[in-house]
Design a protein around this motif. Structure first.
Motif, PDB file in Angstrom:
ATOM      1  N   PHE A  91       0.853  -1.185   0.000  1.00 40.39           N
ATOM      2  CA  PHE A  91       0.000   0.000   0.000  1.00 40.39           C
ATOM      3  C   PHE A  91       0.884   1.228   0.000  1.00 40.39           C
ATOM      4  N   GLN A  92       0.358   2.292  -0.527  1.00 38.19           N
ATOM      5  CA  GLN A  92       1.045   3.571  -0.374  1.00 38.19           C
ATOM      6  C   GLN A  92       0.163   4.456   0.495  1.00 38.19           C
ATOM      7  N   VAL A  93       0.781   5.088   1.472  1.00 30.94           N
ATOM      8  CA  VAL A  93       0.041   6.018   2.319  1.00 30.94           C
ATOM      9  C   VAL A  93       0.627   7.396   2.069  1.00 30.94           C
ATOM     10  N   LEU A  94      -0.243   8.302   1.699  1.00 30.48           N
ATOM     11  CA  LEU A  94       0.194   9.669   1.397  1.00 30.48           C
ATOM     12  C   LEU A  94      -0.262  10.565   2.527  1.00 30.48           C
ATOM     13  N   ILE A  95       0.670  11.198   3.152  1.00 31.23           N
ATOM     14  CA  ILE A  95       0.329  12.191   4.173  1.00 31.23           C
ATOM     15  C   ILE A  95       1.045  13.472   3.779  1.00 31.23           C
ATOM     16  N   GLN A  96       0.235  14.458   3.436  1.00 32.20           N
ATOM     17  CA  GLN A  96       0.759  15.697   2.844  1.00 32.20           C
ATOM     18  C   GLN A  96       1.703  15.365   1.676  1.00 32.20           C
TER      19      GLN A  96
ATOM     20  N   LYS B   4       4.407  13.504   1.921  1.00 35.95           N
ATOM     21  CA  LYS B   4       5.211  12.302   2.213  1.00 35.95           C
ATOM     22  C   LYS B   4       4.531  11.071   1.636  1.00 35.95           C
ATOM     23  N   VAL B   5       5.323  10.243   1.009  1.00 31.43           N
ATOM     24  CA  VAL B   5       4.801   9.003   0.456  1.00 31.43           C
ATOM     25  C   VAL B   5       5.410   7.852   1.247  1.00 31.43           C
ATOM     26  N   HIS B   6       4.542   7.038   1.850  1.00 34.21           N
ATOM     27  CA  HIS B   6       5.003   5.863   2.595  1.00 34.21           C
ATOM     28  C   HIS B   6       4.680   4.634   1.789  1.00 34.21           C
ATOM     29  N   LEU B   7       5.651   3.730   1.699  1.00 36.34           N
ATOM     30  CA  LEU B   7       5.344   2.445   1.069  1.00 36.34           C
ATOM     31  C   LEU B   7       5.272   1.398   2.180  1.00 36.34           C
TER      32      LEU B   7
ATOM     33  N   ARG C 110       5.047  -3.563   7.817  1.00 33.48           N
ATOM     34  CA  ARG C 110       5.848  -2.405   8.218  1.00 33.48           C
ATOM     35  C   ARG C 110       5.961  -1.389   7.080  1.00 33.48           C
ATOM     36  N   ILE C 111       6.410  -0.216   7.449  1.00 39.18           N
ATOM     37  CA  ILE C 111       6.667   0.822   6.455  1.00 39.18           C
ATOM     38  C   ILE C 111       8.027   0.530   5.853  1.00 39.18           C
TER      39      ILE C 111
ATOM     40  N   THR D 149       9.782  11.960  -0.086  1.00 42.92           N
ATOM     41  CA  THR D 149       9.067  13.154  -0.541  1.00 42.92           C
ATOM     42  C   THR D 149       9.466  13.416  -1.999  1.00 42.92           C
ATOM     43  N   ASN D 150       8.780  14.392  -2.599  1.00 41.68           N
ATOM     44  CA  ASN D 150       9.081  14.816  -3.980  1.00 41.68           C
ATOM     45  C   ASN D 150       8.878  13.723  -5.016  1.00 41.68           C
ATOM     46  N   ILE D 151       8.076  12.758  -4.706  1.00 40.85           N
ATOM     47  CA  ILE D 151       7.718  11.789  -5.745  1.00 40.85           C
ATOM     48  C   ILE D 151       6.199  11.662  -5.764  1.00 40.85           C
ATOM     49  N   SER D 152       5.700  11.191  -6.856  1.00 44.63           N
ATOM     50  CA  SER D 152       4.252  10.992  -6.943  1.00 44.63           C
ATOM     51  C   SER D 152       3.958   9.796  -7.836  1.00 44.63           C
ATOM     52  N   GLN D 153       2.702   9.408  -7.844  1.00 43.75           N
ATOM     53  CA  GLN D 153       2.185   8.332  -8.708  1.00 43.75           C
ATOM     54  C   GLN D 153       3.002   7.058  -8.597  1.00 43.75           C
TER      55      GLN D 153
END
Lengths: 194, 903
Positions: B241-246, B248-251, B265-266, B271-275
């Protein structure tokens, strides 16, 4: 051509008639070669023969007066025949056209065409025809002749009309009608929302 | 074996010989899907597959080698997109449509394997639904307002809904705004409170976890509203899953029992990445993401968060931004990236930066079309040049001699075979053909991309992306206006096309001019105008043969584009009128132009027609084509008199609908004069309602509506005549002399629904007109106009027969041989565009739907062209033979005459 050939030389003259355009000499030689029974009269002088009974070389004395009168009548008569010719054709033409019917197909069209073309042609060659019309009533005859031809043309035109071939209706000129010029221009539509 | 092969080959031969000579000769079809909403890459025993579920409710399989459609299924149309999810599991493609209709498609042929309707019976308690398909089951996870989730599992392949499991979990913290997702058999939701954000999750397919959510702490921030959880594209079958908080991208990896033994776990935070998207190489998972610092490059990130590769995508600038990407790891070790871009295109790229193929699926949503004549060839251009510069007689003579010498030279070269190398245009066949049959089609799509397409074969010649130009909003939906300001007929001048749209945020008008042949933009920055109320192409060109655009803004101020053409409008301002229909206010206003000292020309209201909004609603306006040519000014009646057409060029048709409790729906149609606002004709149809289609040309108005009472589609036809005399045969004026036209009306029944209607148009308007009717089934039928004639008599008379009228039969025929697109059905026909060609008999018909279809239509048969199968050799041989025979007989006759003469 046959005038200088004596009446006795019938066979030879027939030959001459047959080879109309050939010169006499050539023809003779060829004839001599060809036909056994042909006699050549040209080299020999024809013998003087007595005229047959009732034949006279002197012209018959006809009363000049009467002959002149008859000529005149004949000319007038012949001229009237000529002048009335087109008019005489009229009833016959009318009958033919009536029989042809009003449908537009090749035969009625051909007939109408003939009916129209003949008097028009005749009218074109009036000069030549008028030369033949002589006599005291020539003016009237010429008039009758022209009127007769015009009547024929009229008959043809009437037929065309009843067949619907004449451009007499507004619809026949529709294709030449120019589109109307536009004096005002309007634009518009549904207003776009913001 | 051999005999079987021979039999097969023989059969092939027979089959291909059927009607093959006509198919695709004058027509072409291009198939599209619409913007991809879900993309799945899959592998089966038959190789790789790409599956697309689009926003146009189309599901398709695409050949990964060339981007061609392998199969396509068009589901029903909806105003909003209908696909909710797409899974590819175990060689089966499962799509979720419209909140619970589940289809399973065969990946190779696209045939429907099974389907089931699992839509909730009542939507009251359901807040949101999530889906997951595992190897055996399909899960529906409903977030209900009973403070929990209800999970239903259905066995795959069962036509009836056989529940394999149904359980509920209490979760009072879930609401409508909760962000949840499914991936790898796990359902996960974001839960936030004052203390921080946690991810609550449970396994769908393991019985052990049916008791409740487990939780994983993610962050200490309290801004829950900005947090989102999503599965990773391309890794749907893996528990990531990806969790986006503001920013920040968490995988996250949610699997419990991995080899390392660590629990969920994470994996990393960046940061600075998307999609985020990912691919699996079997034992490792790699994630790709778009680098926000450099949008044209893509990062490949390993499981531990290290950036393995940073590759440039080299995406063509005409694609705009990337909306979605899916990576694929091919066997040879290279990485392929499938991208869905802002312009609705789908492209496959091999890293680093090589485009394998691209599909312009934006062409499924075309908003504006125009046909542009191609420029003349070089030799023709030199002839044009000869007339262009006419300064003096000597100069003209010199030009003439020069151009003729040039022509002679090119002829000699042509004969000797020394032709100059063809120009680029000539190579691409972008020069005018002899009959001006091939054109450049300019297409503008909803995302704002402009395409130049050759009408000869449907290939795209150029593409320009104008993301700033948004469609204008009108009653009929989004609309973009395309005007051809100057065609290619004015030789030294280049042709000019102008696109008018709207600025997204401010609603201001935007104008972009470009060359329709090359796609070159004339102004890089769009021309900005105040919000546009109406735009029209002016009827008179300026000294450079450029037709100005007349724009009326919301404040009724007049703008002329280009501004240098304003004097032309000022000269003619007394004969120019503009009408505007305002749907919300229920008015149609007429304007004439007056000079205002400070603002230039301003529209002043001249008349107003009011349709009370509470009783009538303006539905549509149909006006005549600008510059329409009418060859015949009247109609010949049976008695050979003429019924003159009422050809008021200012006339427009307006349709309103009203609703009342007794008569229910009713439809009103008005014919208004755009200059005076006078209503010339009205028609009222009780219990009639949209969909409405209207065409208005010459002296005709044809419209179709749905008759609610008899539940059928009806087509009404209205014809206007001046009478048996013409009031003014040279000029037409609306202002002076009121002549009310004669109106003939008749109604007909069409036996199927109508999706679009358009009349054919030819160069000079001599050819009779046909009406093209597009049906929702995908067929386009050609209907001769005399079937729609309002003068069709009930009792046949000789005169009516003479006029060529057909006896009145209410049903309009749909003849199978009049369907112009034979078996090439075009789904979702939206519009039909017709354009004249250089041949009077021929008209180009362009059908716009999900697909694009172009064909030639000749309503009066091709009377000006020799037939396809015309035997040129035979005719030439016969002619030559006759000529030879003529001379031979002449000679023989002369000899015979001579012989005859010598005998």
């Amino acid at each position: 051509m046959g005038s200088f050939i004596p009446s006795v030389a019938l066979g030879a003259s027939l030959v001459y008639l047959y080879r109309g355009e050939m010169s006499v000499n050539t023809a003779d030689r060829r004839v001599a070669k060809k036909f056994k029974w042909t006699m050549d009269f040209s080299s020999r002088k024809p013998p003087e023969l007595a005229s047959p009974p009732g034949f006279s070389t002197t012209p018959i004395q006809v009363p000049v007066e009467a002959q002149h009168q008859g000529d005149h009548h004949l000319i007038v008569k012949r001229s009237w025949d000529l002048a009335l010719g087109p008019l005489k054709q009229l009833p016959m033409n009318a009958f033919i056209l009536y029989m042809a019917g009003n449908s537009i197909s090749i035969f009625p069209i051909m007939m109408v065409g003939m009916m129209l073309i003949r008097p028009v042609k005749a009218l074109m060659t009036t000069q030549a025809t008028f030369r033949m019309i002589e006599g005291s009533q020539s003016l009237l005859q010429k008039l009758v002749y022209i009127l007769g031809n015009l009547a024929c043309v009229g008959l043809g035109l009437y037929k065309c009309q009843s067949m619907g071939l004449l451009p007499t209706h507004a619809s026949d000129w529709l294709a030449f009608l120019e589109p109307q010029e536009r004096l005002e221009h309007s634009y518009g539509g549904i207003v776009y929302r913001t | 074996m051999l005999s079987r092969l021979i039999v097969t080959l023989l059969t092939l031969g027979f089959v291909s010989s059927l009607y093959e000579d006509q198919i695709g000769k004058f027509d072409w079809v291009e198939q599209y899907l619409g913007k991809a909403k879900f993309v799945e890459l899959g592998h089966s025993s038959h190789g790789n597959h790409i599956f697309v579920a689009s926003e146009k409710n189309v599901i398709a399989g695409i050949d990964p080698k060339n981007g061609n459609i392998q199969w396509r299924q068009v589901l029903e149309e909806e105003p909003v997109s209908g696909f909710d999810d797409l899974f590819y599991v175990d060689s089966e493609l499962i799509s979720v449509f419209r909140g619970g209709i589940i289809h399973s498609w065969s990946p190779l042929k696209g045939s429907l394997l099974w389907h089931g309707d699992f839509r909730p019976t009542s939507l009251r308690s359901l807040l949101k639904r999530h889906y997951y398909a595992s190897k055996e089951e399909v899960f529906l996870v409903d977030i209900t307002d009973a403070q929990g989730v209800s999970v239903k599992g259905y066995k795959k392949g069962s036509v009836e809904a056989s529940t394999s499991g149904h359980w509920e979990i209490h979760a009072p913290w879930l609401s409508l705004n909760s962000k949840c997702g499914t991936a790898g058999g796990i359902f996960a939701c974001i839960r936030g409170d004052g203390k921080g954000i946690t991810l609550e999750y449970f396994h769908l397919d393991t019985d052990a976890y049916r008791t409740g959510f487990k939780s994983l702490h993610i962050s200490d921030t309290s801004s829950v509203g900005l947090a989102d959880v999503k599965p990773v594209d391309g890794l749907r079958n893996h528990p990531y899953f990806q969790v986006l908080i503001q920013d920040k991208v968490h995988l996250l990896r949610m699997s419990d029992d991995t080899t390392s033994g660590s629990g969920p776990r994470i994996l990393w935070v960046k940061t600075n990445i998307s999609q985020l998207a990912g691919f699996s190489t079997g034992d490792h998972i790699y994630v790709t993401a778009i680098d926000l610092q450099n949008e044209n490059s893509i990062l490949v990130i390993g499981e531990s968060g290290e950036v393995i590769k940073r590759e440039s995508l080299n995406l063509a600038p005409h694609h705009g931004k990337i909306d979605m990407h899916i990576p694929h790891h091919s066997k040879d070790g290279s990485t392929m990236i499938l991208t869905v871009t802002e312009d609705h295109a789908l492209s496959l790229m091999r890293l680093p930066g090589m485009t394998v193929w691209e599909r312009e699926d934006g062409l499924a949503s075309v908003l504006a079309v125009d046909f542009v004549d191609l420029p003349v060839t070089r030799s023709d251009a030199s002839v044009e040049e000869e007339f262009a510069t006419a300064s003096s007689a000597w100069k003209m003579l010199w030009n003439r001699i020069r151009s003729q010498v040039n022509q002679l030279e090119s002829l000699v070269r042509h004969i000797l075979g020394f032709q100059p190398p063809p120009t680029l245009e000539e190579k691409l066949h972008l020069v005018r053909d002899r009959f001006n049959l091939h054109k450049m089609i300019v297409l503008v799509t909803a995302p704002g991309k402009v395409y130049g397409m050759a009408s000869e074969h449907g290939k795209l010649i150029w593409k320009v992306f104008l993301p700033s130009v948004k469609p204008l909003v009108s009653e009929a939906g989004p609309e973009l206006i395309l005007f051809l300001q100057r065609s290619a007929s004015y030789f030294p001048h280049l042709s000019v096309c102008t696109l008018i749209g709207r600025k997204e945020d401010s609603g201001e008008g935007l104008l972009v001019s470009f060359n329709p042949i090359s796609g070159e933009l004339y102004n890089q920055e769009p021309h900005v105008l105040p919000p546009i109320a109406h735009a029209s192409l002016f009827h008179k060109h300026d000294s450079e043969f450029l037709f100005p655009i007349l724009i009326l803004d919301k404040a009724h101020q007049v703008h002329v584009i280009p501004e240098s053409a304003t004097p032309i409008l000022e000269d003619l301002k007394d004969s120019i009128f503009v009408y505007l229909a305002d749907v919300d206010a229920g008015t149609v206003q007429g304007f004439h132009f007056r000079d205002s000292s400070d603002k230039g020309l301003v529209g002043k209201e001249a008349w107003r027609v009011h349709f009370p909004v509470n009783t009538q609603r303006i539905e549509m306006i149909s006006k005549k084509r600008q510059g329409e040519k009418v060859h015949s000014q009247g109609r010949v009646l049976g008695d050979r008199s003429v019924l003159y057409k009422y050809l008021n060029p200012n006339l427009f048709a307006l349709a309103t609908t009203s609703y009342d409790s007794i008569a229910k729906y009713s439809l009103n149609v008005y014919l208004l004069d755009g200059v005076t606002g006078g209503i010339l004709a009205t028609a009222n149809h009780k219990r009639a309602r949209p969909p409405l289609h209207m065409i208005h040309f010459e002296n005709w108005l044809i419209y179709s509506y749905f008759n609610e009472k008899l539940r059928r589609v009806e087509v009404a036809s209205m014809e206007l005549y001046e009478g048996t005399t013409q009031h003014n045969s040279t000029a037409f004026t609306s202002l002076y002399g009121k002549h009310h036209p004669m109106i003939e009306k008749q109604g007909y029944i069409y036996t199927t629904n109508i999706a679009a209607m358009r009349e054919t148009i030819t160069e000079r308007g001599i050819t009779s007109k046909h009406v093209l009717i597009g049906m929702p089934q995908g067929a386009v039928a050609e209907l001769a106009r005399n079937f729609l004639d309002p003068r069709r008599p009930l009792i046949m008379t000789a005169e009516a027969h003479e006029e060529g009228l057909v006896i009145y039969i209410p049903e309009l025929p749909i003849q199978m041989d009049s369907i112009i697109n034979y078996n090439q059905s075009i789904p979702r026909i939206r519009n039909i565009h017709t354009h004249p060609t250089g041949l009077e008999s021929t008209c180009l018909a362009f059908v716009l739907g999900l697909d694009l279809f172009l064909t030639r239509v000749s309503p009066s048969r091709t009377f000006d062209v020799l037939k396809e199968d015309f035997d040129h050799t035979l005719i030439c041989t016969v002619l030559l033979g006759l000529l030879v025979a003529c001379y031979a007989t002449k000679h023989l006759a002369a000899r015979k005459a001579l012989n005859q003469a010598w005998r």
